[in-house]
Design an enzyme around this catalytic site. Structure first.
Site, PDB file in Angstrom:
ATOM      1  NE  ARG A 168       1.514  -2.794  -6.978  1.00  0.00           N
ATOM      2  CZ  ARG A 168       2.245  -3.792  -7.799  1.00  0.00           C
ATOM      3  NH1 ARG A 168       2.247  -3.446  -9.101  1.00  0.00           N
ATOM      4  NH2 ARG A 168       1.199  -4.338  -7.441  1.00  0.00           N
ATOM      5  CG  HIS A 169       4.084  -4.098  -2.975  1.00  0.00           C
ATOM      6  ND1 HIS A 169       4.273  -4.317  -3.374  1.00  0.00           N
ATOM      7  CD2 HIS A 169       3.147  -3.784  -2.651  1.00  0.00           C
ATOM      8  CE1 HIS A 169       2.984  -5.331  -4.060  1.00  0.00           C
ATOM      9  NE2 HIS A 169       2.930  -4.134  -3.994  1.00  0.00           N
ATOM     10  N   GLY A 170       7.247  -3.847  -4.375  1.00  0.00           N
ATOM     11  CA  GLY A 170       8.367  -5.041  -5.040  1.00  0.00           C
ATOM     12  C   GLY A 170       7.816  -6.157  -5.690  1.00  0.00           C
TER      13      GLY A 170
END
Ligand SMILES: *[C@@H]1O[C@H](CO)[C@@H](O)[C@H](O)[C@H]1NC(C)=O
Ligand SMILES: *[C@@H]1O[C@H](CO)[C@@H](O)[C@H](O)[C@H]1NC(C)=O
Length: 472
Positions: free
Chosen positions: A90-92
């Site tokens: 998942r993106h940060g």
């Protein structure tokens, strides 16, 4: 473009001032036993999909590059070595999206104008006179600096965990794919920055592909979009909980703490305050005065509300949500098949790693399809009190930079596969006896999906949705 210096807001001056101020905030409300971690709010582990990765792996607060090699658990007697890594990430950490920025705006105006300073602690004074609403609509969900760090550091830890796979020699054979959303593209870039730092290359070259068919399958699945996303009754449990007894209690207590008439606060504004506490921690590492509006029990209720939403929107609540991830499921297993196949010495070696960057909405359906985090009793609007031990807690499953790792080993008895979630070992449902079962046993467990799980028939199949079958 990152705006970390623009938002001069609550207590940004030198760090010792910040710590002192945070300490005084803590002291004004809590006993001295909390002094050991003055700048992490006591409710930080309940932020659902807005939880920091460090809350799931607190050892990273001491050393963000520390790696625990004993999480890799192939049988020690079979002389295994990792041959492939597929990572779905998942993106940060990111800015709020426009919807939440508008709610924050409304909330901060309401509190500034109408909250009474009377009996409340000094935190209310801090909100009203020192805190400035620094969120602007153009931030809309973009990755923040901390989010870049999340992915860069994850890449560095993974390369320490899998030095033979994420190596410089393998650079051109590592496949990288991302959702087209800005925050994901920035994340896959940061991941590459991390690898290139390990390899000590000064010239950073990005070579990822954007692939929404794979990473944003959910918006292409008609059965899902019509049966769940656009279907108000699909999320009935969430709506009922939002106006139910537990949420009303949180709302009443928050109104009391602010000296506001109860009806001035909507459930959305209550949630906005909770999210504010989460954003200021995940974006700025700051203990925001907004956090003092909630005690731990309030936070558990708000976490449950987010979990209900994710459960009924993206997970086991409706079978079509997990089935919408069939393209990603097949992609992962095709990659593993190729990596595990015996090869003649003349054949090119397979991909050492496949890095797939997407959203919580990408990970949750896939985890559900794999049968993970499926509790016996589904969470509903009226069983909150029996759900404290549930495994479906999005704070632990899909924080920022959440990751699902498939590690394929070459072993004496054949290939083996291990699953890690957020860098901790997790066993395959149905194969709980081993951390890294034989790959052929994993395939046998998922035979029904490998032979079926066809995107077109599941998603386009019967018009009008799958009727009663969509519910579990
Ligand atoms: C390392 O991982 C193993 C296996 O998950 C775990 O038992 C152990 O407690 C971890 N060690 C540390 C220091 O976190
Ligand atoms: C909407 O959701 C409800 C409850 O899950 C379901 O019974 C109904 O069939 C769905 N409607 C459509 C159009 O899919």
């Amino acid at each position: 473009m990152f705006r970390d210096t623009v938002g001069m807001f609550y207590l940004l001056p030198p760090r010792n001032t910040l710590v002192a101020a945070a300490l005084s905030l803590v002291l004004s409300r809590l006993s001295s036993s909390s002094l050991s971690v003055p700048d992490v709010p006591h409710i930080a582990t309940y932020f659902g999909t807005k939880t920091r990765y460090e809350e799931v792996n607190p050892h990273l607060l001491r050393d963000v590059l520390s790696v625990n090699k004993s999480v890799l658990k192939p049988p020690p007697t079979e002389r295994c070595s990792p041959v492939h890594l597929t990572a779905v990430i998942r993106h940060g950490s990111r800015y709020p999206t426009v919807k939440n920025i508008r709610r924050i705006q409304k909330l901060s105006e309401l509190v500034r104008r109408e909250a009474s300073r009377g009996s409340a602690g000094s935190w209310l004074q801090d909100i009203q006179s020192r805190w400035e609403n620094w969120y602007t609509e153009d931030m809309d969900g973009q990755l923040v600096m901390k989010g870049r760090d999340d992915l860069r550091q994850l890449a560095q830890r993974l390369s320490a965990l899998f030095p033979s796979l994420l190596s410089e020699e393998n650079m051109r054979r590592i496949s990288l794919r991302s959702s087209s959303k800005h925050r994901c593209v920035s994340s896959v870039e940061a991941f590459q920055d991390g690898l290139q730092q390990v390899w000590r290359r000064s010239e950073v070259q990005y070579r990822h592909q954007v692939d929404d068919e794979l990473m944003r399958f959910f918006e292409r699945c008609r059965g899902y979009v019509e049966g769940v996303e656009k279907n108000r009754t699909a999320l009935l449990e969430v709506e009922k909980f939002k106006h139910g007894e537990e949420m009303e209690g949180v709302r009443r207590r928050m109104a009391e703490r602010l000296g506001l008439p109860h009806q001035r606060l909507t459930p959305d504004l209550v949630e906005a305050a909770f999210f504010l506490c989460s954003y200021e921690l995940s974006i700025k590492s700051v203990h925001s005065p907004w956090c003092f509006l909630f005690d731990e029990n309030d936070a558990k209720v708000l976490e449950y509300k987010s979990d209900l939403k994710q459960y009924w929107k993206r997970s086991h609540g409706h079978v079509i949500s997990s089935l919408s991830s069939c393209p990603l499921f097949h992609h992962v297993f095709r990659t593993l098949d190729r990596a595990g196949r015996p090869r003649r010495s003349t054949e090119a070696s397979p991909e050492p790693a496949s890095i797939l960057v997407g959203h919580a909405e990408t990970l949750l359906p896939l985890l559900s399809l794999l049968g993970l985090y499926k509790d016996e009793t589904p969470p509903t609007s009226n069983n909150y009190h029996t759900q404290h031990g549930r495994s479906f807690r999005t704070s632990l499953i899909v924080p920022y930079a959440a990751n699902l790792l498939f590690v394929l080993y070459d072993c004496q008895r054949g290939p083996r596969l291990q699953l890690l979630i957020n860098e901790s070992p997790v066993r395959f449902p149905g194969l709980e006896a081993e951390d890294a079962p034989l790959y052929r046993d994993v395939r046998a467990t998922y035979r029904h999906l490998l032979d079926g799980c066809d995107f077109h028939s599941e998603c386009e199949g019967r018009p009008g949705g799958r009727g009663p079958n969509t519910e579990l």
